[in-house]
Design an enzyme around this catalytic site. Structure first.
Site, PDB file in Angstrom:
ATOM      1  N   CYS A   2     -26.135  12.654  38.155  1.00 58.34           N
ATOM      2  CA  CYS A   2     -27.702  12.317  37.869  1.00 58.34           C
ATOM      3  C   CYS A   2     -28.259  12.820  36.471  1.00 58.34           C
ATOM      4  CB  CYS A   2     -28.336  13.096  38.804  1.00 58.34           C
ATOM      5  SG  CYS A   2     -28.096  12.836  40.465  1.00 58.34           S
ATOM      6  N   ARG A  27     -22.932   9.036  32.413  1.00 53.38           N
ATOM      7  CA  ARG A  27     -22.662  10.225  33.373  1.00 53.38           C
ATOM      8  C   ARG A  27     -22.205   9.548  34.683  1.00 53.38           C
ATOM      9  NH1 ARG A  27     -25.574  14.937  31.663  1.00 53.38           N
ATOM     10  NH2 ARG A  27     -25.959  15.633  33.604  1.00 53.38           N
ATOM     11  N   TRP A  75     -27.099   9.910  41.245  1.00 47.99           N
ATOM     12  CA  TRP A  75     -25.671   9.737  41.818  1.00 47.99           C
ATOM     13  C   TRP A  75     -25.706  10.238  43.100  1.00 47.99           C
ATOM     14  CZ3 TRP A  75     -21.565  12.703  43.539  1.00 47.99           C
ATOM     15  CH2 TRP A  75     -20.213  11.999  43.562  1.00 47.99           C
ATOM     16  N   ASN A 101     -31.860  17.069  39.466  1.00 43.37           N
ATOM     17  CA  ASN A 101     -30.302  17.017  39.572  1.00 43.37           C
ATOM     18  C   ASN A 101     -29.903  18.133  40.272  1.00 43.37           C
ATOM     19  OD1 ASN A 101     -30.459  14.834  37.617  1.00 43.37           O
ATOM     20  ND2 ASN A 101     -29.587  15.855  36.111  1.00 43.37           N
ATOM     21  N   GLY A 102     -28.833  18.177  41.019  1.00 43.40           N
ATOM     22  CA  GLY A 102     -28.323  19.150  41.929  1.00 43.40           C
ATOM     23  C   GLY A 102     -28.316  19.103  43.272  1.00 43.40           C
ATOM     24  N   GLU A 488      -1.594  12.473  34.376  1.00 45.40           N
ATOM     25  CA  GLU A 488      -2.663  11.812  33.460  1.00 45.40           C
ATOM     26  C   GLU A 488      -2.801  10.560  33.204  1.00 45.40           C
ATOM     27  OE1 GLU A 488      -5.557  12.899  32.570  1.00 45.40           O
ATOM     28  OE2 GLU A 488      -6.218  11.717  30.819  1.00 45.40           O
ATOM     29  N   LYS A 492      -5.503   7.946  34.434  1.00 45.19           N
ATOM     30  CA  LYS A 492      -6.276   6.939  33.830  1.00 45.19           C
ATOM     31  C   LYS A 492      -6.379   5.495  34.398  1.00 45.19           C
ATOM     32  CE  LYS A 492      -8.222   8.826  31.783  1.00 45.19           C
ATOM     33  NZ  LYS A 492      -8.356  10.329  31.608  1.00 45.19           N
ATOM     34  N   GLU A 495      -8.412   5.482  37.544  1.00 43.54           N
ATOM     35  CA  GLU A 495     -10.059   5.651  37.373  1.00 43.54           C
ATOM     36  C   GLU A 495     -10.559   4.349  37.005  1.00 43.54           C
ATOM     37  OE1 GLU A 495     -11.220  10.138  35.635  1.00 43.54           O
ATOM     38  OE2 GLU A 495      -9.769   8.887  34.341  1.00 43.54           O
ATOM     39  N   HIS A 511      12.245  12.407  46.356  1.00 45.31           N
ATOM     40  CA  HIS A 511      11.864  12.943  47.718  1.00 45.31           C
ATOM     41  C   HIS A 511      10.764  12.297  48.138  1.00 45.31           C
ATOM     42  CE1 HIS A 511      14.539  16.228  46.946  1.00 45.31           C
ATOM     43  NE2 HIS A 511      14.248  16.196  45.535  1.00 45.31           N
ATOM     44  N   LYS A 610     -19.282  11.450  34.915  1.00 51.06           N
ATOM     45  CA  LYS A 610     -18.658  12.040  33.547  1.00 51.06           C
ATOM     46  C   LYS A 610     -18.720  13.604  33.685  1.00 51.06           C
ATOM     47  CE  LYS A 610     -17.038  11.971  29.453  1.00 51.06           C
ATOM     48  NZ  LYS A 610     -15.624  11.945  29.517  1.00 51.06           N
TER      49      LYS A 610
HETATM   50  C1  G6P Z   1     -14.895  14.170  35.816  1.00 53.20           C
HETATM   51  C2  G6P Z   1     -14.665  13.497  34.788  1.00 53.20           C
HETATM   52  C3  G6P Z   1     -13.276  13.576  34.292  1.00 53.20           C
HETATM   53  C4  G6P Z   1     -13.074  15.082  34.001  1.00 53.20           C
HETATM   54  C5  G6P Z   1     -13.519  15.968  35.012  1.00 53.20           C
HETATM   55  C6  G6P Z   1     -13.595  17.327  34.634  1.00 53.20           C
HETATM   56  O1  G6P Z   1     -14.127  13.949  37.105  1.00 53.20           O
HETATM   57  O2  G6P Z   1     -14.854  12.123  35.148  1.00 53.20           O
HETATM   58  O3  G6P Z   1     -13.151  12.875  33.081  1.00 53.20           O
HETATM   59  O4  G6P Z   1     -11.690  15.398  33.462  1.00 53.20           O
HETATM   60  O5  G6P Z   1     -14.679  15.606  35.552  1.00 53.20           O
HETATM   61  O6  G6P Z   1     -14.657  17.803  33.792  1.00 53.20           O
HETATM   62  P1  G6P Z   1     -14.694  18.559  32.645  1.00 53.20           P
HETATM   63  O7  G6P Z   1     -16.111  18.213  31.944  1.00 53.20           O
HETATM   64  O8  G6P Z   1     -14.993  19.956  33.422  1.00 53.20           O
HETATM   65  O9  G6P Z   1     -13.718  18.484  31.867  1.00 53.20           O
END
Ligand code: G6P
Length: 615
Positions: A2, A27, A75, A101-102, A488, A492, A495, A511, A610
């Protein structure tokens, strides 16, 4: 997650709030809304499911007019993402509007009590309960103003909040409060801006006040700013200067923020290294470590906590700390760590890694570690973020604002900082000899240039992406330092393209994942010339024997893998520990191109946020 925007001043609030909401789109959200207070027009309230564009269409050609307003991108947590659940929410009498927010954890109990007192609710949200609670307190005594009523009401709330409240009867003031969810107040000339992070504020003013937990603020055009804690202690506002530049939050000619951020990596790594490498003295300078030298020398153990991409950086750091500093390391998902009963205490150092510095689980893990006597070292990108402020010491990654939801430049900057920290700790503990230290420093200096030459292979990567864009699944493999790179790479791809992808240590393929391999399965593998090279070659043979397609990241000049693989992408040779900073770049670009070809929303992929400020 949010986003909050608010404005109070002489200008029209609506355009400022809409622009702010668009700045916060990165975000992640699923609906938006505004409440604007204007003299004769009273409270103008609009909410819409979908993007801010949909809200603008809803508002049409007669935008709300007024000099005080609040706006929100939601959100969904409590209640579906629809118009009715979107913020702002109104009190029962329609006098108050609130954005939040929260999560209000005790909203159910509060709702029951308020319902017994005659309140009726139109939404499924916890936020609507909060605005009714403030209304209830406000009406309980004629002596209370909105500031006091909000402060008193928040004493009954369990959970996390950043809120902004306006009152039809008080068009000159805006009430704000926070707990565990950030809120920034920008101070302009006769005007105030409010937002959940600084991005909507930076183009108007550099002077900001970060509200602290359990603080309530009133900004008023007639009486200025007043802050008290919810327990009614006076707080003197501390004004800080924003370091962010406006250009850094704009696309600068790139089609997407993600592409811009991938291309910024040579520079962001240089920024991260600046002033930290002292080749002349064959050492690394890191104030966050140098100020606590004995503690790092004697530390019993390191515990790394993080989420998402930052957790992958932590996994690579584990290999580095073991290799350079010979210290035991555990890497934990913050969300798991905080809900166990972990054995942690004095003599342990908890390293928290977070791009945003606001991730709720990472923040909670920090608080738990502090309570149990551990030292907390924070590695954050966002300057002034909650994690950076709550850590005992730390280091910034200096990658600049990262707007694309999929983390790219923040990840490589985290790896760079972690390398520096591991080197410095290795030196302090006499575990990293001066020759290797020197080699690593020389190598680190050359990383930006090496990344640039990888970025120059972009067209080749786009053509590989075209071959695999329709694959329903993908496997990513790596070993040693490059195992987390495989994780990673898979993250990517899933996502931003929504292709199902899994990352595995290459040796684990036998395995389980090997059962999935057929001619439709692309296997992305890091096969650089390191200690595991021969073993990875065997893994590649095993994939090929089952008809799988191999896309291999190899060391420049490699011939052996090129003979068997369907595609190879070359990286410059480097120290094994530094290869991940390079080998991750082609996976970023491949994912980006596949997502663009599939017409995905690259910068704001569905359902993702984000900054994950709720647990
Ligand atoms: C969310 C974002 C990711 C990020 C993760 C941790 O899932 O979409 O890109 O790696 O949060 O966030 P931080 O800000 O703690 O690195």
């Amino acid at each position: 997650m949010c986003g909050i925007v608010g404005y109070l001043g002489e200008k029209e609030a609506f355009p400022i709030i809409i622009k702010g909401l668009q700045r916060l789109e990165y975000r992640g959200y699923d609906s938006s809304g505004v409440a604007i207070l204007g003299g004769a027009s009273g409270l103008q309230h609009h909410r819409k499911k979908g993007k801010v564009e949909a809200l603008l269409t809803e508002v049409g050609e007669n935008p709300p007019s007024g000099h005080l307003g609040i706006g929100h991108t939601r959100w969904a947590t409590h209640g579906a993402p629809n118009d009715v659940n979107a913020h702002p929410h109104l009190s029962g009498d329609g006098q108050l509007a609130l954005i939040h927010n929260g999560i209000i954890e005790n909203y159910h109990a509060l709702k029951e009590t308020l319902t017994e007192r005659g309140h009726e609710f139109y939404s499924d949200t916890d936020t609507e309960v909060l605005v009714h609670l403030i209304e209830e307190v406000l009406k309980s005594s004629e002596d209370l103003d909105l500031f006091e009523a909000t402060r008193i009401a928040l004493n009954e709330v369990v959970g996390a909040y950043a809120i902004a409240v306006i009152d039809i009867a008080r068009p000159e003031e805006l009430i704000l409060a926070r707990k565990s969810s950030p809120l920034v107040i920008g101070i302009g000339e006769g005007e105030y801006f409010v937002a959940s992070d600084a991005t909507p504020i930076v183009e108007y003013t550099k002077n900001v006040v970060y509200l602290e937990d359990e603080e309530v603020a009133r900004v008023s055009l007639t009486s200025g700013m007043k802050i008290r804690t919810i327990r009614n202690h006076k707080v003197t506002p501390v004004i800080t200067e924003l370091e962010m530049a406006l250009e850094s939050i704009e696309k600068g000619g790139y089609e997407h923020f993600m592409l811009k951020e991938i291309h910024e990596q040579p520079r962001s790594i240089q920024d991260c290294l600046r002033g930290r490498l002292s080749l002349g003295h064959n050492t690394v300078r890191m104030a966050g470590i140098d100020d606590h030298e004995p503690m790092w020398k004697d530390a019993k153990r390191l515990i790394i906590v993080a989420c998402g991409t930052s957790w992958h950086a932590g996994l690579i750091a584990e290999y580095m700390f073991e290799d350079f500093a010979r210290i035991p390391v555990e890497v934990e998902y913050a969300s798991e760590f905080r809900y166990r009963n972990p054995v942690i205490g004095e003599g342990d150092i908890l390293i928290a890694i977070s791009q945003s510095g606001e991730t709720a689980d990472t923040l909670a893990a920090i608080r738990m570690a502090k309570e149990r006597g551990a030292h907390v070292f924070g590695i954050c990108n966002v300057v002034g973020s909650s994690i950076s402020r709550e850590s005992h010491s730390g280091a910034y990654t200096h990658a600049g604002p990262e707007i694309g939801v999929a983390s790219t430049k923040a990840f490589t900057a985290q790896l760079t900082v972690l390398t520096l920290v591991a080197m410095r700790v290795g030196e302090l503990r006499n575990a990293l000899d001066s020759q290797r230290r020197n080699r690593l420093m020389v190598e680190l200096e050359s990383i930006p240039e090496k990344i640039q030459s990888m970025l120059d292979q972009d067209q080749k990567l786009a053509s590989i992406a075209k071959v695999y864009m329709s694959a329903p699944n993908a496997l990513f493999l790596g070993r040693g330092f490059n195992f987390p790179v495989a994780l990673e790479g898979a993250l990517k791809l899933k996502e931003i393209s929504y292709i199902h992808a899994e990352g595995y240590p290459a040796a684990e393929m036998k395995h389980g994942p090997i059962a999935l391999i057929d001619e439709n399965m692309p296997v992305f593998i890091v096969a650089t010339q390191d200690a595991h090279y021969e073993k990875v070659l065997s893994n590649i043979q095993e994939v090929k024997a089952r008809g799988g397609k191999i896309i291999a990241v190899v060391t420049k000049g490699d011939k052996e893998v090129a003979r068997i693989a369907d595609h190879t992408i070359e990286v410059h040779p480097s120290d094994d520990a530094l290869v991940p900073i390079l080998s991750t770049i082609p996976f970023q670009l491949l994912s980006y191109h596949i997502a663009v070809m599939l017409d995905r929303n690259v910068d704001q992929p569905r359902n993702l946020a984000k900054s994950v400020t709720v647990e």
